[in-house]
Structures are given as structure tokens and as C-alpha cells.
Design an enzyme around this catalytic site. Structure first.
Site, PDB file in Angstrom:
ATOM      1  N   GLU A  36       0.860  -1.187   0.000  1.00 54.06           N
ATOM      2  CA  GLU A  36       0.000   0.000   0.000  1.00 54.06           C
ATOM      3  C   GLU A  36       0.890   1.229   0.000  1.00 54.06           C
ATOM      4  OE1 GLU A  36      -3.322   1.187   0.026  1.00 54.06           O
ATOM      5  OE2 GLU A  36      -2.194   3.050   0.196  1.00 54.06           O
ATOM      6  N   LYS A  37       0.587   2.192  -0.887  1.00 51.11           N
ATOM      7  CA  LYS A  37       1.544   3.318  -0.954  1.00 51.11           C
ATOM      8  C   LYS A  37       1.271   4.413   0.076  1.00 51.11           C
ATOM      9  CE  LYS A  37      -0.454   5.738  -4.869  1.00 51.11           C
ATOM     10  NZ  LYS A  37      -0.280   6.212  -6.192  1.00 51.11           N
ATOM     11  N   LYS A  53     -18.905  10.125   6.770  1.00 45.24           N
ATOM     12  CA  LYS A  53     -20.080   9.777   7.575  1.00 45.24           C
ATOM     13  C   LYS A  53     -19.973  10.353   8.985  1.00 45.24           C
ATOM     14  CE  LYS A  53     -21.023   8.708   4.298  1.00 45.24           C
ATOM     15  NZ  LYS A  53     -20.453   8.522   2.979  1.00 45.24           N
ATOM     16  N   GLY A 185     -23.213  17.593  -8.899  1.00 48.98           N
ATOM     17  CA  GLY A 185     -24.314  17.263  -7.973  1.00 48.98           C
ATOM     18  C   GLY A 185     -24.492  15.761  -7.861  1.00 48.98           C
ATOM     19  N   GLY A 186     -23.351  15.044  -7.733  1.00 47.36           N
ATOM     20  CA  GLY A 186     -23.400  13.591  -7.551  1.00 47.36           C
ATOM     21  C   GLY A 186     -23.335  13.256  -6.076  1.00 47.36           C
ATOM     22  N   ALA A 324     -17.320   0.646  -2.031  1.00 44.57           N
ATOM     23  CA  ALA A 324     -16.444  -0.109  -1.135  1.00 44.57           C
ATOM     24  C   ALA A 324     -16.936  -1.538  -0.929  1.00 44.57           C
ATOM     25  CB  ALA A 324     -16.358   0.604   0.210  1.00 44.57           C
ATOM     26  N   HIS A 448     -43.029  -3.438  15.696  1.00 45.37           N
ATOM     27  CA  HIS A 448     -43.646  -2.117  15.809  1.00 45.37           C
ATOM     28  C   HIS A 448     -43.203  -1.487  17.109  1.00 45.37           C
ATOM     29  CE1 HIS A 448     -46.616   1.039  15.400  1.00 45.37           C
ATOM     30  NE2 HIS A 448     -46.996   0.812  16.651  1.00 45.37           N
TER      31      HIS A 448
HETATM   32  P1  NAI Z   1     -20.544  11.026  -9.212  1.00 41.69           P
HETATM   33  O1  NAI Z   1     -20.325  10.307 -10.470  1.00 41.69           O
HETATM   34  O2  NAI Z   1     -21.465  10.475  -8.187  1.00 41.69           O
HETATM   35  O3  NAI Z   1     -21.059  12.503  -9.503  1.00 41.69           O
HETATM   36  C1  NAI Z   1     -20.374  13.396 -10.319  1.00 41.69           C
HETATM   37  C2  NAI Z   1     -21.367  14.406 -10.824  1.00 41.69           C
HETATM   38  O4  NAI Z   1     -20.664  15.460 -11.439  1.00 41.69           O
HETATM   39  C3  NAI Z   1     -22.329  13.840 -11.855  1.00 41.69           C
HETATM   40  O5  NAI Z   1     -23.632  14.158 -11.468  1.00 41.69           O
HETATM   41  C4  NAI Z   1     -21.897  14.523 -13.144  1.00 41.69           C
HETATM   42  O6  NAI Z   1     -22.963  14.720 -14.017  1.00 41.69           O
HETATM   43  C5  NAI Z   1     -21.349  15.835 -12.621  1.00 41.69           C
HETATM   44  N1  NAI Z   1     -20.366  16.491 -13.478  1.00 41.69           N
HETATM   45  C6  NAI Z   1     -19.359  15.931 -14.206  1.00 41.69           C
HETATM   46  N2  NAI Z   1     -18.619  16.892 -14.798  1.00 41.69           N
HETATM   47  C7  NAI Z   1     -19.137  18.092 -14.428  1.00 41.69           C
HETATM   48  C8  NAI Z   1     -18.808  19.447 -14.690  1.00 41.69           C
HETATM   49  N3  NAI Z   1     -17.754  19.780 -15.436  1.00 41.69           N
HETATM   50  N4  NAI Z   1     -19.580  20.419 -14.153  1.00 41.69           N
HETATM   51  C9  NAI Z   1     -20.635  20.086 -13.359  1.00 41.69           C
HETATM   52  N5  NAI Z   1     -20.993  18.821 -13.082  1.00 41.69           N
HETATM   53  C10 NAI Z   1     -20.244  17.831 -13.589  1.00 41.69           C
HETATM   54  O7  NAI Z   1     -19.070  11.258  -8.610  1.00 41.69           O
HETATM   55  P2  NAI Z   1     -18.607  11.731  -7.183  1.00 41.69           P
HETATM   56  O8  NAI Z   1     -19.692  12.400  -6.455  1.00 41.69           O
HETATM   57  O9  NAI Z   1     -17.344  12.468  -7.396  1.00 41.69           O
HETATM   58  O10 NAI Z   1     -18.312  10.359  -6.475  1.00 41.69           O
HETATM   59  C11 NAI Z   1     -17.261   9.543  -6.978  1.00 41.69           C
HETATM   60  C12 NAI Z   1     -17.491   8.089  -6.709  1.00 41.69           C
HETATM   61  O11 NAI Z   1     -17.466   7.820  -5.340  1.00 41.69           O
HETATM   62  C13 NAI Z   1     -18.805   7.617  -7.252  1.00 41.69           C
HETATM   63  O12 NAI Z   1     -18.539   6.536  -8.098  1.00 41.69           O
HETATM   64  C14 NAI Z   1     -19.576   7.158  -6.072  1.00 41.69           C
HETATM   65  O13 NAI Z   1     -20.210   5.931  -6.329  1.00 41.69           O
HETATM   66  C15 NAI Z   1     -18.529   6.984  -4.989  1.00 41.69           C
HETATM   67  N6  NAI Z   1     -19.058   7.439  -3.717  1.00 41.69           N
HETATM   68  C16 NAI Z   1     -20.012   6.701  -3.109  1.00 41.69           C
HETATM   69  C17 NAI Z   1     -20.555   7.107  -1.932  1.00 41.69           C
HETATM   70  C18 NAI Z   1     -21.639   6.319  -1.333  1.00 41.69           C
HETATM   71  O14 NAI Z   1     -21.841   5.198  -1.738  1.00 41.69           O
HETATM   72  N7  NAI Z   1     -22.384   6.852  -0.385  1.00 41.69           N
HETATM   73  C19 NAI Z   1     -20.109   8.320  -1.264  1.00 41.69           C
HETATM   74  C20 NAI Z   1     -19.167   9.054  -2.022  1.00 41.69           C
HETATM   75  C21 NAI Z   1     -18.661   8.599  -3.191  1.00 41.69           C
END
Ligand code: NAI
Length: 474
Positions: A36-37, A53, A185-186, A324, A448
Site C-alpha cells: 500500500e503506498k 459519515k 451534484g453527484g 467499497a 412495531h
Molecule cells: P458522481 O459520479 O457520483 O457525480 C459526479 C457528478 O458530477 C455527476 O452528477 C456529473 O454529471 C457531474 N459532473 C461531471 N462533470 C461536471 C462538470 N464539469 N460540471 C458540473 N458537473 C459535472 O461522482 P462523485 O460524487 O465524485 O463520487 C465519486 C465516486 O465515489 C462515485 O462513483 C460514487 O459511487 C462513490 N461514492 C459513493 C458514496 C456512497 O456510496 N455513499 C459516497 C461518495 C462517493
């Protein structure tokens, strides 16, 4: 002279994929070295899943204490946030967890090497150790690639570690920005953006596509978006952040293309870039030994094998979804396979949980995905607002939604938006793995008063006779 030694398996990467794989290999009496680096635990334990979290729960506690007066009659005065203390608490959790993994390694005979690994042959790995040395490790049985993924940077928003940051810095802020602009907004953008919104930042979300959380059930997303906006966030969809300039007062003027030829300039103190993660399959020497690497991914089959015998790939680097728990399960499968046991990635669903406010969790197909597959669907829904327990915890936003095959009533998908959705979804995942029917969920006695009753009631609503709502679909 470079040191050289031998083991059964080298696992490259100590995140939830690699460390779980290493532990299982150790349990199966394999001599394993995990390289692991940085720090064991990878992104998830060190600056991803778990630290975020902790901040989410701390910021919820703050909000609950602050806002409990008008509803619950608890009036607390002088409630304030010491964000540095909050960070120290979070860092303590990270330390405990990574220390726990190191302990499990020791207990299972897994050797940890901190260093940068490069594959130099189908059974050979070269490691540049932290101490500056080089060592060659021969793996007699296999090499497992578990190198995860890295934050995507936007060229016009190069990270400066302070005002233009990614998730890694986003979980480590020791001051609450007055204004925060989130690009993307991801999942990360909304989870972290909402943390700082609860702690007092004015939040703007700039999302390139027409919806937040693309791919998630739109009805669930609508509940989160409504709350985001109700709490004062500005949500710009179909918008792209183009670049920024620094103002004299130190703030940032961000140029946003709103689409349709319209532009705006938004002033903020911190920009959080959260536009996705890219897989770390490049630069490891894999192509040189003939392993296929496609846009950073190292494709693997149903048992985790790459196209080169003895080289396996798991987790984010092997494909989506980048989650994960998917990485960990793949790690277990690959460990079994290497040890000569029968195992395969044979799951019905990979559930997902998004820790927004309220939470969203899902397993299986969305209603739209089922319809795209040509399936005639039956949908059952039940609102949290009709659950006594949801009222008692003062969190009534959201609903349960079950999607089933109309002909057979077999469950196809479960979608929850509301309190504890992340904890409630496991029942749905189990139901899908067991190929359960609406009747199985609906006829199971749920205690319940609990939030879980909503799952039973949603299934019963699908069948037309939930008790605690009017069944308009009956
Ligand atoms: P994401 O893929 O969920 O969201 C990225 C968002 O950015 C998308 O809605 C996309 O349309 C938007 N986007 C892309 N380029 C853009 C731009 N130039 N301007 C504005 N919007 C843009 O990626 P995110 O949130 O970075 O998460 C990364 C990874 O980590 C995901 O694969 C996710 O599954 C994982 N993750 C999972 C979590 C969980 O399971 N609760 C928590 C955090 C991350």
C-alpha cells in the site's frame, strides 16, 4: 542490492478491496503481502466513506440540537460548532479503523509493505519502499490489482488545497466556509455539500446534467433536492463551471455556463470539485506484461481474472460501481478462487446508499430500468409520514418504493428515501438475493414501532392492501 523475497500472493492496494482480500487469503493460510503506498484502508477509511459519515452525523447532531425547540420543546442556547474538535474526533475514528486493519493483518499473518508497487512480470512486483529502498517480490500463485480510483480534476479548477479542493480536503476543513460552491451534484458533492450547509455555509451546487444524482430514482432525488433548496441552497442544473478568478478580498468569482447561451458569475469562498473518480489502472506496468487496461480500468471476469493468467483485479479499478462493499466482496471471491475454492461474483444486486438529507438507498432495478427491459411492473409505495416511529424521531420526509414484476410479483428493486434508508436497504438486498416476492416482504412480521414497517407496508401497497394508507392502486 535490491532485496528479493517470495510469497504466495501479492495484493497491490490496501483499500476495502485489497485489505479484505488479504485478510481472507490469510485466513485461507496463504502467504500474502499487501503493498500500500499510503495508509491501509484506502480512500474509504482514510478520507472517503467513513470520515465523511462522521462529519455527516456530527453536522446532523448540531442541526437537531439547534432546531429541536419549536417541535420537540428542547431549547438549547449557545449551541456552537468547534470544527477543529470535530475534525480531531473524526481523525480519531480513522486512526482506530486503520489500526484495526493493521491488527487484523497481524492476526491473520498478512504482511504489510508501505511503498509504491509496479508489476514487472506476471508473478513479479517491484516495490519502492517508503524508506527509499527497492524490493522485488515473487508471488508464486497470483498478483491482485486493487489500486482503486482517484479524484478527477477539472483543468480550469486545479486543486490548491485551500480554496479549490476535492473530497480529500473537503473532509478535513478546519474552518467552515461562509460560501461553498460544489461542482458536481453527484454523491460526494451532495453528501459533503450538505454537511457544510448544515454547519452554516451558503451552498451552491452546479451540476452539468439536467438532474442531481443521475441514475438514481428521480422521485427519491426530488425529496433530497426539495430539502436542499428549502435550506437555502442554490441548485443549478444543466450548468457548467467554466473557470474562476480570485477577487481582491480573497473570494473566488466562478464563471458558470447556465446553458442556452446564458452565463452567470457566482462568488464563493471555497470550490469543492466532485465530478467523479477515475480508475487507477495506468502506470502500474500492467500493459507491459500484456494485461488489458481500458481507460484506466483493468477488466476482470466473473471470478476476478484479468486476461493474463495469475493476475486478478478487484474493486474500483476493475469496473463500476465504484463502491467499497462491491470491492470487498470481490476481494473475498478472488481470495477463495486463488486458494483453489469454488467462488464467483454471483450476486443479484449491489445495494447503494447515499448519505444526503434524507438518505437515499437502493437495491436492484429502478422503475425506469425495469420498464426499459420490457417488464410490466407493479409499484408499491409507503411514506415515512405514515409511520409512528418516523413521527417519533421527527423525520417524516421520504418514502419506500418497491418495484416488482406485475406477472409474478417477484421483487425487482427497492428504493428508499428517508431516515435510516442506508440501514433499511439491507432487508431489500436480502430479499432480492432470495428472489423474494411482494408477499414475502409484506407477510413478514416487522416489529412495531420501527421504520422497517415501511418496507412491509410498501410491499402490501404493491399488492393493493397496505393498512396504514389508502391504497389508490387497489
Ligand atoms: P458522481 O459520479 O457520483 O457525480 C459526479 C457528478 O458530477 C455527476 O452528477 C456529473 O454529471 C457531474 N459532473 C461531471 N462533470 C461536471 C462538470 N464539469 N460540471 C458540473 N458537473 C459535472 O461522482 P462523485 O460524487 O465524485 O463520487 C465519486 C465516486 O465515489 C462515485 O462513483 C460514487 O459511487 C462513490 N461514492 C459513493 C458514496 C456512497 O456510496 N455513499 C459516497 C461518495 C462517493
Amino acid at each position: 542490492m535490491a532485496a528479493k523475497r517470495t510469497c504466495d500472493v501479492v495484493v497491490i492496494g490496501g483499500g476495502p478491496g485489497g485489505y479484505v482480500c488479504s485478510i481472507r487469503l490469510g485466513q485461507l493460510k496463504q502467504k500474502v503481502i499487501c503493498v500500500e503506498k499510503e495508509e491501509v484502508g484506502g480512500v474509504c477509511l482514510n478520507w472517503g466513506c467513513v470520515p465523511s459519515k462522521a462529519l455527516i452525523s456530527a453536522s446532523h447532531t448540531y442541526e437537531k440540537v439547534k432546531d429541536a425547540g419549536p417541535t420537540m420543546g428542547i431549547f438549547a442556547e449557545g449551541v456552537k460548532v468547534d470544527v477543529a474538535k470535530m475534525q480531531d474526533w473524526k481523525n480519531g475514528i480513522v486512526k482506530k479503523l486503520t489500526g484495526g486493519v493493521r491488527g487484523l493483518f497481524r492476526g491473520n499473518g498478512v504482511e504489510l509493505v508501505i511503498g509504491d508497487a509496479r508489476v514487472t512480470g506476471p508473478r513479479t512486483v517491484e516495490v519502492k519502499t517508503k524508506e527509499g529502498g527497492t524490493e522485488t517480490i515473487e508471488a508464486t500463485k497470483a498478483i491482485v490489482i486493487a489500486t482503486g480510483s482517484s479524484t478527477i480534476e477539472i483543468p480550469t479548477f486545479k486543486f490548491d488545497g485551500k480554496q479549490v479542493i476535492g473530497a480529500k480536503e473537503g473532509v478535513s476543513l478546519r474552518e467552515i466556509p461562509k460560501r461553498m460552491l460544489v461542482i458536481g451534484g453527484g454523491v460526494i458533492g451532495l453528501e459533503l455539500g450538505m454537511v457544510y450547509q448544515r454547519l452554516g455555509s451558503e451552498l451552491t451546487v452546479v451540476e452539468a446534467t439536467p438532474t442531481l444524482l443521475p441514475g438514481v430514482d428521480p422521485e427519491c432525488v426530488a425529496v433530497v433536492e426539495k430539502k436542499l433548496v428549502k435550506h437555502g441552497a442554490k441548485v443549478l442544473k444543466g450548468a457548467k463551471a467554466m473557470g474562476y478568478e480570485k477577487n481582491q478580498d480573497g473570494s473566488l468569482a466562478v464563471k458558470v455556463d447556465l446553458g442556452g447561451g446564458k452565463h452567470d458569475t457566482l462568488v464563493t469562498d471555497v470550490v469543492l470539485v466532485a465530478v467523479g473518480m477515475r480508475p487507477n489502472g495506468g502506470g502500474l506496468g500492467l500493459e507491459e506484461i500484456g494485461v488489458k487496461v481500458e481507460r484506466g480500468f483493468v477488466p476482470a471476469d466473473h471470478v476476478g481474472r484479468t486476461n493474463v493468467d495469475g493476475v486478478y483485479a478487484i474493486g474500483d479499478v476493475s469496473g463500476v460501481p465504484m463502491l467499497a462493499h462491491k470491492a470487498s466482496k470481490e476481494g473475498e471471491v478472488v481470495a477463495e478462487v486463488i486458494a483453489g475454492h469454488k467462488a464467483a461474483k454471483d450476486w443479484v444486486s449491489i445495494p447503494a446508499a447515499i448519505f444526503t438529507d434524507p438518505e437515499i438507498a437502493m437495491a436492484g432495478l429502478t422503475e425506469a430500468q425495469a420498464k426499459e427491459k420490457g417488464i410490466d411492473v407493479r409499484v408499491g409505495k409507503f411514506p415515512f409520514a405514515a409511520l409512528g416511529r418516523a413521527m417519533a424521531v421527527n423525520e417524516t420526509d421520504g418514502f419506500f418504493k418497491v418495484v416488482a414484476d406485475k406477472k409474478t410479483n417477484e421483487l425487482l428493486g427497492i428504493h428508499i428515501v428517508g431516515p435510516e434508508a442506508s440501514n433499511l436497504i439491507s432487508e431489500g438486498a436480502l430479499a432480492l438475493e432470495m428472489h423474494a416476492f411482494l408477499e414475502d416482504l409484506g407477510l413478514t412480521i416487522h416489529p412495531h414501532p420501527t421504520l422497517g414497517e415501511g418496507m412491509m407496508e410498501a410491499a402490501m401497497n404493491g399488492l393493493g392492501h397496505a393498512i396504514h394508507i389508502l391504497n389508490r392502486n387497489a
